[in-house]
Design a protein around this motif. Structure first.
Motif, PDB file in Angstrom:
ATOM      1  N   PHE A 129       0.587  -1.141  -0.066  1.00  0.00           N
ATOM      2  CA  PHE A 129      -0.074   0.338  -0.045  1.00  0.00           C
ATOM      3  C   PHE A 129       0.791   1.108  -0.114  1.00  0.00           C
ATOM      4  O   PHE A 129       0.630   2.119  -0.800  1.00  0.00           O
ATOM      5  CB  PHE A 129      -0.162  -0.150   0.667  1.00  0.00           C
ATOM      6  CG  PHE A 129      -1.669  -1.421   1.401  1.00  0.00           C
ATOM      7  CD1 PHE A 129      -2.660  -1.745  -0.152  1.00  0.00           C
ATOM      8  CD2 PHE A 129      -1.868  -2.737   2.125  1.00  0.00           C
ATOM      9  CE1 PHE A 129      -3.630  -2.370   0.627  1.00  0.00           C
ATOM     10  CE2 PHE A 129      -2.359  -3.256   2.136  1.00  0.00           C
ATOM     11  CZ  PHE A 129      -3.338  -3.752   1.087  1.00  0.00           C
ATOM     12  N   ALA A 130       1.902   1.419   1.087  1.00  0.00           N
ATOM     13  CA  ALA A 130       2.618   2.240   0.934  1.00  0.00           C
ATOM     14  C   ALA A 130       3.589   2.399  -0.781  1.00  0.00           C
ATOM     15  O   ALA A 130       3.911   3.501  -1.134  1.00  0.00           O
ATOM     16  CB  ALA A 130       4.189   2.288   2.197  1.00  0.00           C
ATOM     17  N   TYR A 131       3.910   1.065  -1.495  1.00  0.00           N
ATOM     18  CA  TYR A 131       4.762   1.226  -2.664  1.00  0.00           C
ATOM     19  C   TYR A 131       3.640   1.941  -3.411  1.00  0.00           C
ATOM     20  O   TYR A 131       4.014   3.005  -4.426  1.00  0.00           O
ATOM     21  CB  TYR A 131       5.240  -0.133  -2.462  1.00  0.00           C
ATOM     22  CG  TYR A 131       5.556   0.091  -3.824  1.00  0.00           C
ATOM     23  CD1 TYR A 131       7.742   0.086  -3.822  1.00  0.00           C
ATOM     24  CD2 TYR A 131       5.451  -0.231  -5.462  1.00  0.00           C
ATOM     25  CE1 TYR A 131       8.007   0.169  -4.630  1.00  0.00           C
ATOM     26  CE2 TYR A 131       6.211  -0.521  -6.333  1.00  0.00           C
ATOM     27  CZ  TYR A 131       7.694  -0.380  -6.083  1.00  0.00           C
ATOM     28  OH  TYR A 131       8.659  -0.900  -6.698  1.00  0.00           O
ATOM     29  N   ALA A 132       2.434   1.625  -3.503  1.00  0.00           N
ATOM     30  CA  ALA A 132       1.136   2.437  -4.788  1.00  0.00           C
ATOM     31  C   ALA A 132       1.280   3.472  -4.493  1.00  0.00           C
ATOM     32  O   ALA A 132       1.440   4.692  -5.458  1.00  0.00           O
ATOM     33  CB  ALA A 132       0.226   1.663  -4.468  1.00  0.00           C
ATOM     34  N   ASN A 133       1.379   4.071  -3.256  1.00  0.00           N
ATOM     35  CA  ASN A 133       1.307   5.947  -3.022  1.00  0.00           C
ATOM     36  C   ASN A 133       2.764   6.594  -3.530  1.00  0.00           C
ATOM     37  O   ASN A 133       2.484   7.289  -3.295  1.00  0.00           O
ATOM     38  CB  ASN A 133       0.876   6.110  -1.021  1.00  0.00           C
ATOM     39  CG  ASN A 133      -0.462   5.372  -1.314  1.00  0.00           C
ATOM     40  OD1 ASN A 133      -1.450   5.602  -2.539  1.00  0.00           O
ATOM     41  ND2 ASN A 133      -0.812   5.132   0.258  1.00  0.00           N
ATOM     42  N   LEU A 187       5.790  -0.917 -11.724  1.00  0.00           N
ATOM     43  CA  LEU A 187       4.165  -1.491 -11.719  1.00  0.00           C
ATOM     44  C   LEU A 187       4.304  -2.840 -10.582  1.00  0.00           C
ATOM     45  O   LEU A 187       5.821  -2.852  -9.988  1.00  0.00           O
ATOM     46  CB  LEU A 187       4.340  -2.630 -13.260  1.00  0.00           C
ATOM     47  CG  LEU A 187       3.352  -3.981 -12.949  1.00  0.00           C
ATOM     48  CD1 LEU A 187       2.086  -2.877 -13.275  1.00  0.00           C
ATOM     49  CD2 LEU A 187       3.847  -4.901 -14.690  1.00  0.00           C
ATOM     50  N   HIS A 188       3.293  -2.722  -9.631  1.00  0.00           N
ATOM     51  CA  HIS A 188       3.228  -3.226  -8.441  1.00  0.00           C
ATOM     52  C   HIS A 188       3.726  -4.991  -8.564  1.00  0.00           C
ATOM     53  O   HIS A 188       2.075  -5.380  -8.981  1.00  0.00           O
ATOM     54  CB  HIS A 188       2.522  -2.300  -7.983  1.00  0.00           C
ATOM     55  CG  HIS A 188       2.276  -1.402  -7.573  1.00  0.00           C
ATOM     56  ND1 HIS A 188       1.120  -0.896  -7.321  1.00  0.00           N
ATOM     57  CD2 HIS A 188       2.684  -0.333  -7.394  1.00  0.00           C
ATOM     58  CE1 HIS A 188       1.284   0.641  -7.326  1.00  0.00           C
ATOM     59  NE2 HIS A 188       2.288   1.002  -7.588  1.00  0.00           N
ATOM     60  N   VAL A 189       4.492  -5.181  -8.643  1.00  0.00           N
ATOM     61  CA  VAL A 189       5.193  -7.043  -8.223  1.00  0.00           C
ATOM     62  C   VAL A 189       5.414  -6.950  -6.762  1.00  0.00           C
ATOM     63  O   VAL A 189       6.215  -5.984  -5.960  1.00  0.00           O
ATOM     64  CB  VAL A 189       6.191  -6.668  -9.065  1.00  0.00           C
ATOM     65  CG1 VAL A 189       5.285  -6.632 -10.493  1.00  0.00           C
ATOM     66  CG2 VAL A 189       6.680  -6.645  -9.127  1.00  0.00           C
ATOM     67  N   PRO A 190       5.177  -8.289  -6.314  1.00  0.00           N
ATOM     68  CA  PRO A 190       6.319  -8.022  -4.443  1.00  0.00           C
ATOM     69  C   PRO A 190       7.768  -7.553  -5.179  1.00  0.00           C
ATOM     70  O   PRO A 190       8.722  -7.663  -5.859  1.00  0.00           O
ATOM     71  CB  PRO A 190       6.188  -9.286  -4.531  1.00  0.00           C
ATOM     72  CG  PRO A 190       4.705  -9.744  -5.616  1.00  0.00           C
ATOM     73  CD  PRO A 190       4.764  -9.482  -6.753  1.00  0.00           C
ATOM     74  N   GLU A 191       7.963  -7.158  -4.176  1.00  0.00           N
ATOM     75  CA  GLU A 191       9.354  -6.583  -3.728  1.00  0.00           C
ATOM     76  C   GLU A 191      10.047  -7.511  -3.597  1.00  0.00           C
ATOM     77  O   GLU A 191      10.075  -7.687  -2.087  1.00  0.00           O
ATOM     78  CB  GLU A 191       9.394  -5.376  -2.989  1.00  0.00           C
ATOM     79  CG  GLU A 191      10.931  -4.550  -2.743  1.00  0.00           C
ATOM     80  CD  GLU A 191      11.075  -3.540  -3.568  1.00  0.00           C
ATOM     81  OE1 GLU A 191      12.463  -2.530  -3.969  1.00  0.00           O
ATOM     82  OE2 GLU A 191       9.884  -3.124  -5.165  1.00  0.00           O
TER      83      GLU A 191
END
Length: 196
Positions: A33-37, A42-46
């Motif tokens: 959620f923090a990463y999306a903000n 492109l959101h993938v597991p970090e």
């Protein structure tokens, strides 16, 4: 007359990012959620490897990159507890060929458990002071994604002026969103702190 500690605000300490911070930084970077903000990627597991690349980039490409730490209360008769890391804040460095313009961008991330307590605001105010008073910057910007309405309101409340909007440039959760660009000039900051 005693001078205030340059890497401290009312409740927070600001320290260098160390090799021993990898696990903490990964906890920040891997919060979806923090990463999306804070990232339009492109959101993938970090992965830990991605976090280490991010850390290297932030340290090398910033004029300031610090861990935000909460000062624990000092209890009489007890040895002091170590500061608690709660986030990261940085000011980007301009490439040498445009550094004379003295502009920078703030990036800030606060761990979820410490959000909503004013720590992000306090850290941003400290970074503005450091940027304008210590580094001699002329302009500091910050960006928010349109779906992060809390950040949009916060940046305006902190005195940033909306300078632009990239319309519908972000695809998130099945919708198009704007990227909102804010900025503050050194004279605006000086005028604002004069009345605090």
């Amino acid at each position: 007359m005693s001078r205030p500690h340059p890497f401290q605000s009312k409740r927070l300490l600001f320290r260098a990012i160390e090799d021993s911070d990898d696990d903490f930084l990964h906890s920040v970077q891997s919060d979806p959620f923090a990463y999306a903000n804070s990232s339009a990627r492109l959101h993938v597991p970090e992965s830990m490897a991605a976090t280490k690349r991010w850390k290297k980039h932030v340290i090398e490409e910033s004029i300031l990159a610090v861990v935000i730490c909460l000062s624990p209360p000092e209890l009489p008769g007890q040895s002091p507890e170590p500061p608690i890391p709660i986030g990261v804040i940085s000011l980007t460095a301009s490439p040498a060929h445009v550094a004379h313009h003295r502009n920078s961008m703030i990036s800030v991330d606060i761990v979820a458990a410490y959000q909503g307590k004013g720590y992000g605001s306090e850290a941003i105010r400290w970074a503005l002071k450091w940027g304008f008073q210590t580094a001699g910057l002329h302009s500091i910007g910050i960006e928010a994604f349109g779906f992060n309405e809390g950040a949009v309101r916060l940046y305006a409340r902190l005195g940033f002026k909306e300078e632009g909007r990239r319309r519908e440039c972000l695809w998130y959760e099945g919708e198009w969103w704007d990227e909102v660009q804010f900025g503050m000039l050194d004279r605006e900051w000086r005028e604002m702190v004069k009345w605090e």
